[in-house]
Design a protein around this motif. Structure first.
Motif, PDB file in Angstrom:
ATOM      1  N   PHE A   1       1.467   3.234  -2.397  1.00  0.00           N
ATOM      2  CA  PHE A   1       0.778   4.257  -3.195  1.00  0.00           C
ATOM      3  C   PHE A   1      -0.735   4.101  -3.065  1.00  0.00           C
ATOM      4  O   PHE A   1      -1.243   2.981  -2.932  1.00  0.00           O
ATOM      5  CB  PHE A   1       1.173   4.140  -4.670  1.00  0.00           C
ATOM      6  N   ASP A   2      -1.441   5.212  -3.111  1.00  0.00           N
ATOM      7  CA  ASP A   2      -2.906   5.161  -3.071  1.00  0.00           C
ATOM      8  C   ASP A   2      -3.462   4.469  -4.312  1.00  0.00           C
ATOM      9  O   ASP A   2      -4.448   3.743  -4.239  1.00  0.00           O
ATOM     10  CB  ASP A   2      -3.488   6.576  -2.972  1.00  0.00           C
ATOM     11  N   ILE A   3      -2.824   4.702  -5.439  1.00  0.00           N
ATOM     12  CA  ILE A   3      -3.312   4.104  -6.682  1.00  0.00           C
ATOM     13  C   ILE A   3      -2.128   3.780  -7.591  1.00  0.00           C
ATOM     14  O   ILE A   3      -1.172   4.550  -7.684  1.00  0.00           O
ATOM     15  CB  ILE A   3      -4.316   5.041  -7.399  1.00  0.00           C
TER      16      ILE A   3
ATOM     17  N   GLY B   1       0.257  -1.029  -4.175  1.00  0.00           N
ATOM     18  CA  GLY B   1      -0.875  -0.141  -4.393  1.00  0.00           C
ATOM     19  C   GLY B   1      -2.103  -0.505  -3.579  1.00  0.00           C
ATOM     20  O   GLY B   1      -2.408  -1.683  -3.391  1.00  0.00           O
ATOM     21  N   LYS B   2      -2.818   0.524  -3.098  1.00  0.00           N
ATOM     22  CA  LYS B   2      -4.090   0.287  -2.410  1.00  0.00           C
ATOM     23  C   LYS B   2      -5.215   0.045  -3.419  1.00  0.00           C
ATOM     24  O   LYS B   2      -6.149  -0.701  -3.158  1.00  0.00           O
ATOM     25  CB  LYS B   2      -4.440   1.495  -1.526  1.00  0.00           C
ATOM     26  N   GLN B   3      -5.140   0.749  -4.545  1.00  0.00           N
ATOM     27  CA  GLN B   3      -6.067   0.535  -5.654  1.00  0.00           C
ATOM     28  C   GLN B   3      -5.258   0.354  -6.931  1.00  0.00           C
ATOM     29  O   GLN B   3      -4.160   0.896  -7.064  1.00  0.00           O
ATOM     30  CB  GLN B   3      -7.002   1.731  -5.836  1.00  0.00           C
TER      31      GLN B   3
ATOM     32  N   GLY C   1       0.792  -1.222   0.000  1.00  0.00           N
ATOM     33  CA  GLY C   1       0.000   0.000   0.000  1.00  0.00           C
ATOM     34  C   GLY C   1       0.823   1.270   0.000  1.00  0.00           C
ATOM     35  O   GLY C   1       0.374   2.309   0.510  1.00  0.00           O
TER      36      GLY C   1
END
Length: 337
Positions: free
Chosen positions: A31-33, A54-56, A29
């Motif tokens: 990076f947010d995306i 990545g979170k998304q 996680g």
């Protein structure tokens, strides 16, 4: 650590998957995306380290364009592991990250095509590959004198897997464009085999050697940067043009009658499984105009024995080019439909 400080200063990174693994900490996680572009060319295992960070995740790509190229890459396959879960086993059956994402998630299609300024430049791709689904801006130039696609016939021969007459004609065409263009248009040259690429490059160099005015223009054009973007004149074969775009695209078909007067053609990568995707990429690079330099009529290509779509669509495209270049709207629409 300085990780948080660096991410505060540089919140957005543009990296290849390999570089992600080399320079970024393996933090879940981080990076947010994470956005994958050109995912049709990416092996699944190459994407996993970036996905972990990545979170998304957004996976963007076009399954009608190039697939991963494993020509110089060894892939890890454990044939002895028989205890794989069903989902993992299914993942190994997919070739690219895009293929896997399509299986597991709903897709959102981008329906508007923004590159080509004239319908004729993109319509063959639209109908042959996208079912006519793409929305395209209407032609801005309504002049009857303007040809978005122009076919140039030369008396070339297929010798040593190249066509010297076509290469000469293309060098002359580039010379004419550079000397007479009105809006500093950019130029790309696409060939269907590597030998023809080399032949064209030689003809351009020869012309630059003996024509001082052309040499000055050509030298600037092959190292041209605008707004930090490389818009140089290029000569590439169809495996290497995905992601490129130029105002003017010139095709050298090269295939022609040999010294015995016969058209005996191996369409190279076009004949392979997925070769039609290479064609789709190549014919959709132009913003304003396409020139097709060829030595024979499409009907002289015998593609009946081909088991793959590539050569058959190639022949259809050349028929479409002829119809558009001749202003035969009835024939071009019949081909599209």
């Amino acid at each position: 650590t300085y990780s948080n400080m660096i991410l505060d200063v540089f919140p957005c990174f543009l990296l290849s998957p390999e570089t992600v693994s080399e320079v970024l900490p393996l933090t879940k996680g981080l990076f947010d995306i994470v956005i994958f572009d050109e995912a049709s060319q990416m092996y699944i295992e190459s994407a996993i380290p970036s996905i972990f960070r990545g979170k998304q995740v957004v996976v963007a790509g076009d399954d009608k364009q190039l697939r991963p190229n494993g020509l110089f890459k060894n892939r890890y396959v454990d044939e002895e592991d028989e205890d794989l879960e069903e989902e993992s086993s299914a993942a190994l059956e997919e070739e690219s990250l895009l293929d896997l994402a399509k299986v597991n998630y709903d897709s959102v299609y981008l329906t508007y095509h923004y590159r080509s300024r004239y319908l004729e430049l993109i319509n063959f791709s639209n109908y042959a590959f996208y079912g006519g689904r793409l929305k395209i801006a209407p032609n801005l130039n309504t002049s009857h004198d303007y040809k978005a696609i122009e076919r140039i016939i030369v008396d070339g021969k297929w010798e040593n897997k190249s066509n010297e007459e076509e290469a000469k004609k293309i060098a002359e065409l580039v010379q004419s464009i550079l000397k007479n263009r009105k809006n500093n248009e950019t130029i790309g040259i696409i060939t269907f085999n590597i030998n023809q690429k080399s032949c064209i490059e030689k003809m351009l160099d020869d012309k630059a050697q003996y024509d001082e005015e052309f040499r000055e223009l050509y030298t600037k054009e092959i190292d041209r940067i605008e707004n930090d973007e490389d818009v140089s004149l290029f000569v590439k074969n169809i495996e290497n043009v995905q992601g490129d775009e130029r105002d003017i695209i010139i095709f050298s078909i090269a295939y022609a009658k040999n010294e015995k007067g016969r058209v005996s053609v191996n369409f190279g990568s076009l004949s392979q499984d997925g070769g039609e995707n290479r064609l789709n990429v190549a014919i959709s690079r132009a913003k304003q105009k396409i020139y097709v330099v060829t030595s024979i009529e499409p009907e002289e290509f015998n593609v009946d024995s081909s088991k793959n779509k590539g050569p058959k669509l190639f022949k259809k495209y050349l028929q479409y080019v002829r119809a558009v270049s001749n202003g035969n709207t009835t024939e071009s629409e019949a081909i599209l439909n």
